[in-house]
Design a protein around this motif. Sequence first.
Motif, PDB file in Angstrom:
ATOM      1  N   SER A   4      26.173  38.270  47.979  1.00 34.30           N
ATOM      2  CA  SER A   4      26.382  38.962  46.708  1.00 34.30           C
ATOM      3  C   SER A   4      27.630  39.840  46.756  1.00 34.30           C
ATOM      4  N   ILE A   5      28.125  40.174  45.576  1.00 40.58           N
ATOM      5  CA  ILE A   5      29.305  41.036  45.452  1.00 40.58           C
ATOM      6  C   ILE A   5      29.087  42.042  44.331  1.00 40.58           C
ATOM      7  N   VAL A   6      29.358  43.317  44.632  1.00 39.00           N
ATOM      8  CA  VAL A   6      29.443  44.344  43.589  1.00 39.00           C
ATOM      9  C   VAL A   6      30.885  44.337  43.082  1.00 39.00           C
ATOM     10  N   VAL A   7      31.060  44.160  41.777  1.00 36.54           N
ATOM     11  CA  VAL A   7      32.397  44.120  41.173  1.00 36.54           C
ATOM     12  C   VAL A   7      32.618  45.440  40.429  1.00 36.54           C
ATOM     13  N   VAL A   8      33.580  46.226  40.914  1.00 34.81           N
ATOM     14  CA  VAL A   8      33.790  47.572  40.388  1.00 34.81           C
ATOM     15  C   VAL A   8      34.969  47.595  39.416  1.00 34.81           C
ATOM     16  N   HIS A   9      34.728  48.159  38.251  1.00 35.00           N
ATOM     17  CA  HIS A   9      35.762  48.159  37.210  1.00 35.00           C
ATOM     18  C   HIS A   9      36.832  49.228  37.440  1.00 35.00           C
ATOM     19  N   GLU A  10      37.836  49.182  36.570  1.00 30.38           N
ATOM     20  CA  GLU A  10      38.938  50.130  36.615  1.00 30.38           C
ATOM     21  C   GLU A  10      38.513  51.457  35.984  1.00 30.38           C
ATOM     22  N   PRO A  59      28.734  46.463  37.255  1.00 34.52           N
ATOM     23  CA  PRO A  59      28.149  47.575  36.493  1.00 34.52           C
ATOM     24  C   PRO A  59      29.144  48.213  35.526  1.00 34.52           C
ATOM     25  N   ASP A  60      28.606  48.910  34.550  1.00 33.48           N
ATOM     26  CA  ASP A  60      29.418  49.688  33.619  1.00 33.48           C
ATOM     27  C   ASP A  60      29.089  51.158  33.815  1.00 33.48           C
ATOM     28  N   ALA A  61      29.987  51.897  34.488  1.00 33.19           N
ATOM     29  CA  ALA A  61      29.742  53.312  34.748  1.00 33.19           C
ATOM     30  C   ALA A  61      29.808  54.157  33.480  1.00 33.19           C
ATOM     31  N   LEU A  62      30.199  53.541  32.360  1.00 30.99           N
ATOM     32  CA  LEU A  62      30.175  54.257  31.085  1.00 30.99           C
ATOM     33  C   LEU A  62      28.825  54.150  30.391  1.00 30.99           C
ATOM     34  N   SER A  63      27.865  53.512  31.019  1.00 28.25           N
ATOM     35  CA  SER A  63      26.532  53.338  30.412  1.00 28.25           C
ATOM     36  C   SER A  63      25.926  54.640  29.905  1.00 28.25           C
ATOM     37  N   VAL A 121      31.980  44.123  48.328  1.00 27.80           N
ATOM     38  CA  VAL A 121      32.391  44.849  47.129  1.00 27.80           C
ATOM     39  C   VAL A 121      33.878  44.599  46.902  1.00 27.80           C
ATOM     40  N   VAL A 122      34.259  44.497  45.636  1.00 24.29           N
ATOM     41  CA  VAL A 122      35.672  44.372  45.274  1.00 24.29           C
ATOM     42  C   VAL A 122      35.921  45.319  44.108  1.00 24.29           C
ATOM     43  N   GLY A 123      37.052  46.003  44.157  1.00 20.93           N
ATOM     44  CA  GLY A 123      37.341  46.963  43.100  1.00 20.93           C
ATOM     45  C   GLY A 123      38.793  46.936  42.684  1.00 20.93           C
ATOM     46  N   ILE A 168      36.956  42.412  33.828  1.00 15.84           N
ATOM     47  CA  ILE A 168      36.072  42.627  34.985  1.00 15.84           C
ATOM     48  C   ILE A 168      34.842  41.737  34.888  1.00 15.84           C
ATOM     49  N   GLU A 169      34.323  41.541  33.692  1.00 17.51           N
ATOM     50  CA  GLU A 169      33.209  40.605  33.517  1.00 17.51           C
ATOM     51  C   GLU A 169      33.621  39.203  33.966  1.00 17.51           C
ATOM     52  N   ASP A 170      34.850  38.825  33.614  1.00 17.99           N
ATOM     53  CA  ASP A 170      35.358  37.509  33.992  1.00 17.99           C
ATOM     54  C   ASP A 170      35.476  37.394  35.516  1.00 17.99           C
ATOM     55  N   VAL A 171      35.923  38.459  36.172  1.00 18.01           N
ATOM     56  CA  VAL A 171      36.000  38.453  37.638  1.00 18.01           C
ATOM     57  C   VAL A 171      34.619  38.196  38.232  1.00 18.01           C
TER      58      VAL A 171
END
Length: 204
Positions: A100-106, A131-135, A182-184, A114-117
């Motif tokens: 699995s990979i956590v994909v971290v947004h800008e 995830p969306d940290a703006l949730s 994880v990738v950011g 980021i969704e596409d990534v």
Amino acid sequence: MKKLSKEDISQDVFDLYDDYAHNKVDRRQFLEKLSLYAIGGITIPSLLSFIMPNYIDSIIIKPNDSRLQSDYITYQSPKGGGAIRGLLSKPKKMEVKLPSIVVVHENRGLNPYIEDVGRRAAVEGFITLAPDALSPLGGYPGNDDEGRALQQKRDKYGMLEDFIAAFEYLKSHKDCNGKIGVVGFCFGGWISNMMAVRIPELSA
């Protein structure tokens, strides 16, 4: 007027956008400085249309790609923002458990890029959670300008906890084999490095 090409635009314009994207100048300052380069038939709108990201036309893996199961989920981040929304993507055909990979947004929330990534990595055989940290503030508002403004209202260490909680969510996922990376991007690079420090078994 002919369509602009990269050669028509000063490198200073791209550097200026980089400063704006990383919150070194606000939108008013950005537009004021950009106007200095609107010369010789080049207008501010034409400059903006060239340098601003076009997420929709740049998507590589569509949201409805038949190879994937890609859905929004909500998980809990008790040390961070509470209920966090994220895009969970995985291959539809799975014969074994997957890494699995956590994909971290800008610094602007979970935008279409980021969704596409996340979907791109899922097509390659991973379970991904973006995830969306703006949730806690209502989520990515649909454009990066408002997203950047919203993200500045959150504490970065609280957002770090949201992504650590995403790691824990994947770790306990029934289809995950326990190997998680994880990738950011941009701000997400800082988050990725901090997660690698905090979580010994995480690959960054």
